[in-house]
Design an enzyme around this catalytic site. Structure first.
Site, PDB file in Angstrom:
ATOM      1  N   ILE A  22       0.825  -1.202   0.000  1.00 12.63           N
ATOM      2  CA  ILE A  22       0.000   0.000   0.000  1.00 12.63           C
ATOM      3  C   ILE A  22       0.862   1.257   0.000  1.00 12.63           C
ATOM      4  O   ILE A  22       0.583   2.218  -0.728  1.00 12.63           O
ATOM      5  CB  ILE A  22      -0.940  -0.003   1.223  1.00 12.63           C
ATOM      6  CG1 ILE A  22      -1.984  -1.120   1.071  1.00 12.63           C
ATOM      7  CG2 ILE A  22      -1.640   1.338   1.377  1.00 12.63           C
ATOM      8  CD1 ILE A  22      -2.896  -1.273   2.277  1.00 12.63           C
ATOM      9  N   ASP A  76      14.421   3.515   9.993  1.00  6.74           N
ATOM     10  CA  ASP A  76      13.846   2.486  10.847  1.00  6.74           C
ATOM     11  C   ASP A  76      12.846   3.183  11.766  1.00  6.74           C
ATOM     12  O   ASP A  76      13.236   3.929  12.668  1.00  6.74           O
ATOM     13  CB  ASP A  76      14.947   1.805  11.659  1.00  6.74           C
ATOM     14  CG  ASP A  76      14.417   0.731  12.600  1.00  6.74           C
ATOM     15  OD1 ASP A  76      13.175   0.596  12.720  1.00  6.74           O
ATOM     16  OD2 ASP A  76      15.236   0.039  13.228  1.00  6.74           O
ATOM     17  N   SER A 163      -7.616  -0.112   9.972  1.00  3.39           N
ATOM     18  CA  SER A 163      -8.475  -1.181   9.456  1.00  3.39           C
ATOM     19  C   SER A 163      -9.675  -1.384  10.361  1.00  3.39           C
ATOM     20  O   SER A 163      -9.725  -0.844  11.480  1.00  3.39           O
ATOM     21  CB  SER A 163      -7.697  -2.496   9.332  1.00  3.39           C
ATOM     22  OG  SER A 163      -7.693  -3.205  10.566  1.00  3.39           O
ATOM     23  N   TYR A 175      -3.401  -6.640  17.891  1.00  8.24           N
ATOM     24  CA  TYR A 175      -3.629  -6.022  16.581  1.00  8.24           C
ATOM     25  C   TYR A 175      -4.816  -5.064  16.641  1.00  8.24           C
ATOM     26  O   TYR A 175      -4.742  -3.909  16.204  1.00  8.24           O
ATOM     27  CB  TYR A 175      -3.887  -7.104  15.532  1.00  8.24           C
ATOM     28  CG  TYR A 175      -4.295  -6.558  14.175  1.00  8.24           C
ATOM     29  CD1 TYR A 175      -3.329  -6.149  13.260  1.00  8.24           C
ATOM     30  CD2 TYR A 175      -5.637  -6.453  13.809  1.00  8.24           C
ATOM     31  CE1 TYR A 175      -3.687  -5.643  12.022  1.00  8.24           C
ATOM     32  CE2 TYR A 175      -6.009  -5.952  12.579  1.00  8.24           C
ATOM     33  CZ  TYR A 175      -5.032  -5.551  11.687  1.00  8.24           C
ATOM     34  OH  TYR A 175      -5.408  -5.043  10.456  1.00  8.24           O
ATOM     35  N   LYS A 179      -5.084  -0.877  16.100  1.00  8.39           N
ATOM     36  CA  LYS A 179      -5.870  -0.239  15.044  1.00  8.39           C
ATOM     37  C   LYS A 179      -6.918   0.715  15.620  1.00  8.39           C
ATOM     38  O   LYS A 179      -7.154   1.797  15.073  1.00  8.39           O
ATOM     39  CB  LYS A 179      -6.530  -1.298  14.169  1.00  8.39           C
ATOM     40  CG  LYS A 179      -5.547  -2.123  13.360  1.00  8.39           C
ATOM     41  CD  LYS A 179      -4.630  -1.245  12.521  1.00  8.39           C
ATOM     42  CE  LYS A 179      -3.616  -2.043  11.722  1.00  8.39           C
ATOM     43  NZ  LYS A 179      -2.648  -1.173  11.001  1.00  8.39           N
ATOM     44  N   THR A 210      -1.950  -6.596  -2.283  1.00  4.20           N
ATOM     45  CA  THR A 210      -0.521  -6.329  -2.129  1.00  4.20           C
ATOM     46  C   THR A 210       0.274  -7.573  -2.516  1.00  4.20           C
ATOM     47  O   THR A 210      -0.257  -8.685  -2.590  1.00  4.20           O
ATOM     48  CB  THR A 210      -0.191  -5.955  -0.678  1.00  4.20           C
ATOM     49  OG1 THR A 210      -0.465  -7.093   0.164  1.00  4.20           O
ATOM     50  CG2 THR A 210      -1.011  -4.760  -0.211  1.00  4.20           C
TER      51      THR A 210
END
Length: 331
Positions: A22, A76, A163, A175, A179, A210
């Protein structure tokens, strides 16, 4: 082939994590639209024998071939010194100007997929940092530096790539927490930035074709698939064949960056499908479109009811207030 009409000439943009996927698609489209794009990543040179590839120089070379202006910066995003240096470079080279920041860097795709079947209390305690140091903490730090450049100029757009994992359970708790925090970051930071005419938006692209997703689900990465429930694998495979490409995400963001009414989206979660409708955009690949979970026919396809989905028009959608009820936050 360019997908956008140059309209961002003179704009300065940063896209984090732009070596592939993306981030690369966004960088390509912002450059195609005429902006000067700083791209970041941890991989400078092309990696030999890599299944999915991706490097800063490869992205930069593609932008150059298409006539765009790109500056690759080895960074980084788990290193605060690298991040600070990035924004100092942008400020110095552009007289303090920054128009668009896209917080896309995320270093835990493989980690999250590999641990889908593992309960959170069975994971090492540093799993949180593995998933959210770059994908959440760094988004905030980048946004702080960006806001310091944008607020005095009374202009700018900051985007978090997030997401629907922020709305309901997805992958695992760490996760989802990350988000949802990205979404809340846009809401609260956007609240303070509004008086400075700077928009902060959380974008949900949905499933995107992707290189990573294609390698896992279409080319059959056996090791990755072994860690996932079979019903989830089947659902993703069904939808991935028709979902939008990374450059379509970039096409929509380029249109946002050129929208004089973008402040109306400030602090909000925006779906890729809504942007496609707002700007009347189509994916260049025939038969591909955003995976919009508010569309009834998309949900039917995702559930395996392809034949029934054909009879439901795209305009038949679930109201977002009903979607919000699915967040199960209140007793």
């Amino acid at each position: 082939m360019k997908m956008t009409t140059p309209s961002l000439a003179g704009k300065v943009c940063i896209v984090t994590g732009a070596t592939r996927g993306i981030g690369k698609g966004i960088a390509l489209q912002l450059a195609d639209a005429g902006s000067k794009v700083y791209i970041t990543g941890r991989t400078l040179e092309p990696v030999k024998n890599s299944k999915i590839g991706g490097s800063l120089l490869e992205t930069a070379e593609e932008i150059r071939k298409r006539g765009g202006h790109c500056i690759p910066v080895l960074c980084d995003h788990s290193n605060d010194i690298d991040v600070k240096s990035l924004f100092e470079q942008v400020e110095m080279e552009n007289d303090g100007r920054l128009d668009v920041l896209v917080n896309n860097a995320y270093s835990a795709v493989d980690t999250v997929i590999d641990t889908i079947k593992t309960d959170f209390w069975e994971l090492p305690v540093d799993y949180w940092d593995t998933v959210n140091r770059v994908g959440l903490r760094n988004h905030y730090i980048c946004s702080v530096y960006a806001a310091r450049l944008m607020a005095p100029r009374q202009h700018g757009l900051i985007l978090n790539i997030s997401s629907s994992g922020g709305l309901m359970y997805m992958m695992n708790p760490v996760y989802g927490i990350g988000k949802e925090a990205c979404d809340r970051m846009a809401a609260d930071c956007g609240h303070e930035l509004e008086k400075h005419n700077v928009a902060f938006v959380s974008l949900w692209p949905g499933a995107i074709r992707t290189e990573h997703m294609v390698e896992i689900f279409e080319n059959g990465d056996a090791e990755k698939l072994a860690s996932m429930p079979m019903e989830q694998i089947d659902s993703v495979r069904r939808t991935l064949k028709k979902t939008a490409t990374p450059e379509f995400v970039g096409q929509c963001i380029a249109a946002m960056a050129n929208d004089p009414n973008v402040m109306k989206m400030n602090g909000k979660i925006v779906l890729l499908g809504d942007l496609a409708l707002r700007y009347n955009l189509k994916n260049k690949e025939e038969g591909h479109e955003p995976s919009d979970f508010t569309r009834v026919n998309f949900l039917l396809e995702y559930g395996g009811f392809d034949r029934l989905a054909q009879f439901v028009p795209n305009l038949v959608r679930i109201p977002k207030w009903i979607v919000h009820l699915g967040s199960y936050k209140f007793f």
